[in-house]
Design a protein around this motif. Structure first.
Motif, PDB file in Angstrom:
ATOM      1  N   PRO A 139      -1.922  -5.026 -10.379  1.00  0.00           N
ATOM      2  CA  PRO A 139      -3.319  -5.386 -10.125  1.00  0.00           C
ATOM      3  C   PRO A 139      -4.097  -4.291  -9.396  1.00  0.00           C
ATOM      4  O   PRO A 139      -5.281  -4.070  -9.683  1.00  0.00           O
ATOM      5  N   MET A 140      -3.456  -3.593  -8.464  1.00  0.00           N
ATOM      6  CA  MET A 140      -4.131  -2.498  -7.768  1.00  0.00           C
ATOM      7  C   MET A 140      -4.459  -1.372  -8.744  1.00  0.00           C
ATOM      8  O   MET A 140      -5.535  -0.741  -8.659  1.00  0.00           O
ATOM      9  N   MET A 141      -3.568  -1.117  -9.680  1.00  0.00           N
ATOM     10  CA  MET A 141      -3.835  -0.097 -10.699  1.00  0.00           C
ATOM     11  C   MET A 141      -5.063  -0.462 -11.520  1.00  0.00           C
ATOM     12  O   MET A 141      -5.934   0.386 -11.767  1.00  0.00           O
ATOM     13  N   HIS A 142      -5.148  -1.715 -11.925  1.00  0.00           N
ATOM     14  CA  HIS A 142      -6.303  -2.158 -12.711  1.00  0.00           C
ATOM     15  C   HIS A 142      -7.589  -2.036 -11.892  1.00  0.00           C
ATOM     16  O   HIS A 142      -8.621  -1.579 -12.404  1.00  0.00           O
ATOM     17  N   TRP A 143      -7.540  -2.456 -10.625  1.00  0.00           N
ATOM     18  CA  TRP A 143      -8.733  -2.401  -9.778  1.00  0.00           C
ATOM     19  C   TRP A 143      -9.183  -0.967  -9.568  1.00  0.00           C
ATOM     20  O   TRP A 143     -10.380  -0.654  -9.665  1.00  0.00           O
ATOM     21  N   CYS A 144      -8.241  -0.065  -9.270  1.00  0.00           N
ATOM     22  CA  CYS A 144      -8.600   1.338  -9.075  1.00  0.00           C
ATOM     23  C   CYS A 144      -9.205   1.938 -10.339  1.00  0.00           C
ATOM     24  O   CYS A 144     -10.192   2.686 -10.274  1.00  0.00           O
ATOM     25  N   ALA A 145      -8.634   1.604 -11.485  1.00  0.00           N
ATOM     26  CA  ALA A 145      -9.178   2.108 -12.751  1.00  0.00           C
ATOM     27  C   ALA A 145     -10.598   1.600 -12.962  1.00  0.00           C
ATOM     28  O   ALA A 145     -11.493   2.358 -13.361  1.00  0.00           O
ATOM     29  N   ASP A 146     -10.823   0.333 -12.672  1.00  0.00           N
ATOM     30  CA  ASP A 146     -12.166  -0.240 -12.834  1.00  0.00           C
ATOM     31  C   ASP A 146     -13.173   0.398 -11.890  1.00  0.00           C
ATOM     32  O   ASP A 146     -14.343   0.578 -12.235  1.00  0.00           O
ATOM     33  N   GLN A 147     -12.732   0.733 -10.671  1.00  0.00           N
ATOM     34  CA  GLN A 147     -13.623   1.287  -9.657  1.00  0.00           C
ATOM     35  C   GLN A 147     -13.778   2.807  -9.750  1.00  0.00           C
ATOM     36  O   GLN A 147     -14.626   3.385  -9.063  1.00  0.00           O
ATOM     37  N   GLY A 148     -12.939   3.446 -10.559  1.00  0.00           N
ATOM     38  CA  GLY A 148     -12.992   4.900 -10.670  1.00  0.00           C
ATOM     39  C   GLY A 148     -12.238   5.630  -9.574  1.00  0.00           C
ATOM     40  O   GLY A 148     -12.502   6.814  -9.313  1.00  0.00           O
ATOM     41  N   HIS A 149     -11.293   4.952  -8.927  1.00  0.00           N
ATOM     42  CA  HIS A 149     -10.493   5.564  -7.861  1.00  0.00           C
ATOM     43  C   HIS A 149      -9.134   5.998  -8.410  1.00  0.00           C
ATOM     44  O   HIS A 149      -8.579   5.355  -9.307  1.00  0.00           O
ATOM     45  N   ASP A 150      -8.581   7.065  -7.852  1.00  0.00           N
ATOM     46  CA  ASP A 150      -7.177   7.400  -8.102  1.00  0.00           C
ATOM     47  C   ASP A 150      -6.310   6.523  -7.207  1.00  0.00           C
ATOM     48  O   ASP A 150      -6.772   5.981  -6.204  1.00  0.00           O
ATOM     49  N   LEU A 151      -5.035   6.406  -7.569  1.00  0.00           N
ATOM     50  CA  LEU A 151      -4.093   5.599  -6.792  1.00  0.00           C
ATOM     51  C   LEU A 151      -2.810   6.379  -6.586  1.00  0.00           C
ATOM     52  O   LEU A 151      -2.262   6.958  -7.531  1.00  0.00           O
ATOM     53  N   THR A 152      -2.328   6.409  -5.349  1.00  0.00           N
ATOM     54  CA  THR A 152      -1.027   6.998  -5.043  1.00  0.00           C
ATOM     55  C   THR A 152      -0.157   5.962  -4.347  1.00  0.00           C
ATOM     56  O   THR A 152      -0.587   5.336  -3.374  1.00  0.00           O
ATOM     57  N   LEU A 153       1.044   5.779  -4.870  1.00  0.00           N
ATOM     58  CA  LEU A 153       2.043   4.901  -4.259  1.00  0.00           C
ATOM     59  C   LEU A 153       2.962   5.745  -3.381  1.00  0.00           C
ATOM     60  O   LEU A 153       3.322   6.864  -3.743  1.00  0.00           O
ATOM     61  N   ILE A 154       3.350   5.185  -2.236  1.00  0.00           N
ATOM     62  CA  ILE A 154       4.115   5.936  -1.248  1.00  0.00           C
ATOM     63  C   ILE A 154       5.318   5.118  -0.797  1.00  0.00           C
ATOM     64  O   ILE A 154       5.192   3.919  -0.523  1.00  0.00           O
ATOM     65  N   GLU A 155       6.477   5.754  -0.723  1.00  0.00           N
ATOM     66  CA  GLU A 155       7.640   5.100  -0.124  1.00  0.00           C
ATOM     67  C   GLU A 155       7.494   5.084   1.391  1.00  0.00           C
ATOM     68  O   GLU A 155       7.022   6.054   1.990  1.00  0.00           O
ATOM     69  N   THR A 156       7.895   3.974   2.021  1.00  0.00           N
ATOM     70  CA  THR A 156       7.836   3.898   3.474  1.00  0.00           C
ATOM     71  C   THR A 156       8.787   4.927   4.084  1.00  0.00           C
ATOM     72  O   THR A 156       9.860   5.207   3.542  1.00  0.00           O
TER      73      THR A 156
END
Length: 339
Positions: free
Chosen positions: A183-200
């Motif tokens: 869902p975060m991927m879809h939201w970022c795509a809709d908003q025009g933002h890049d997304l980076t996932l990070i390991e703790t």
């Protein structure tokens, strides 16, 4: 030997041949949130007397720029809790105008971004990284201990309106937000933002057991590849992320994997703490004192410490997270060194 006006400063290069072109500066160790994977609920912060002045930060940054640093990121803690930080950014922005610096960025939790977005854009900053692990208000409040999601979303919207590009940084946490990645991927795509996932990362003592929440991103990537076509990108932004294009969404997805895929071979960065210590590696406690060098000997002493830092920069970190292992890799919290 001190440099004179006609001597060109040598580029910062460590003993493994890696050029240091990226500097991360923590302008404060304070934060207005207490994310469970990052901080304990009760924290002790440095007194004002121990932190670098903005003038000292500016002088140190200039020293790095003269030695070949091309990108600077301001971080914390939460940088926007320090009064006057936009004025500091404006001062650093002069290196963008001269062409000596390629990029000036900031990492923020966006709780105060709405009131500062326009001022940040005016300094020459073109992009901000926003830490956002969930878009569920109740989960956000749980993870941050008291944060209000609406303030963060307002800050992101204000940044976009001011013309700032936004990259969302999402720490992947088993049992908390692992179901929100798509869902975060879809939201970022809709908003025009890049997304980076990070390991703790195992930095500092916290109240929770990190092994309970650690989510290996290699398994996340395999799951995503069952739903999407991920096309590797050669693009690099200067940090440790590796990027893919999510074709169906048109999203640029980054993965930062300090545990499942060590990325130290291409390390091009060092970090300055708010108290003026230079850490050559996020995963080691070894450091040198730039503040004392600057105050005692000026720029010549600063250059000597930078040369020593290049000699002492290690090949790699040794992060690991295991069940029942309560001691972190290093005792300092991420907020001390800067993200």
């Amino acid at each position: 030997m001190a440099l004179d006006a006609t001597t060109e400063a040598a580029p910062l290069t460590d003993t493994f041949g890696r050029r240091i072109t990226y500097l991360r500066i923590s302008v404060t160790d304070r934060c207005d949130l207490r994310c469970r994977y990052c901080m304990a609920e009760k924290m002790e912060f440095l007194p004002r007397s121990e932190i670098l002045s903005f003038e000292e930060i500016d002088t140190i940054a200039e020293g790095f720029v003269e030695r070949g640093v091309r990108k600077i990121r301001l971080s914390g803690g939460e940088p926007l809790v320090r009064r006057g930080v936009t004025q500091l950014a404006a001062r650093l922005g002069r290196h963008l105008q001269t062409g000596k610096l390629d990029e000036l960025t900031m990492t923020t939790n966006a709780t105060r971004l709405a009131e500062h977005a326009k001022a940040l854009a005016d300094t020459g900053i073109e992009r901000v990284n926003v830490s956002l692990d969930t878009r569920d208000p109740d989960m956000f409040r749980y993870v941050t201990r008291w944060g209000e999601l609406d303030r963060v979303l307002e800050g992101i919207a204000a940044a976009k309106k001011a013309g700032l590009r936004v990259k969302i940084n999402m720490v992947a946490l088993t049992g908390l937000n692992d179901g929100e990645i798509v869902p975060m991927m879809h939201w970022c795509a809709d908003q025009g933002h890049d997304l980076t996932l990070i390991e703790t990362m195992p930095l500092g003592h916290i109240d929770d057991d990190r092994s309970d929440r650690y989510l290996p991103l290699d398994s996340v990537k395999r799951d995503l590849e069952r739903q999407f076509t991920l096309v590797p990108l050669a693009e690099r932004t200067g940090g440790p992320a590796r990027y893919w294009k999510v074709e169906r969404l048109g999203l640029k997805l980054g993965l930062i994997t300090p545990l499942t895929n060590n990325f130290c071979d291409g390390c091009n960065r060092v970090r300055i703490t708010v108290s003026g210590k230079i850490y050559m590696c996020l995963g080691h406690d070894d450091h040198l004192d730039l503040k004392s060098a600057l105050r005692d000997g000026g720029r010549a002493a600063l250059d000597r410490v930078l040369d020593e830092a290049m000699i002492r920069k290690p090949l790699r970190h040794d992060f690991r997270i295991a069940a029942g292992e309560t001691d972190p890799a290093v005792t300092r919290h991420m907020s001390v060194t800067g993200g």
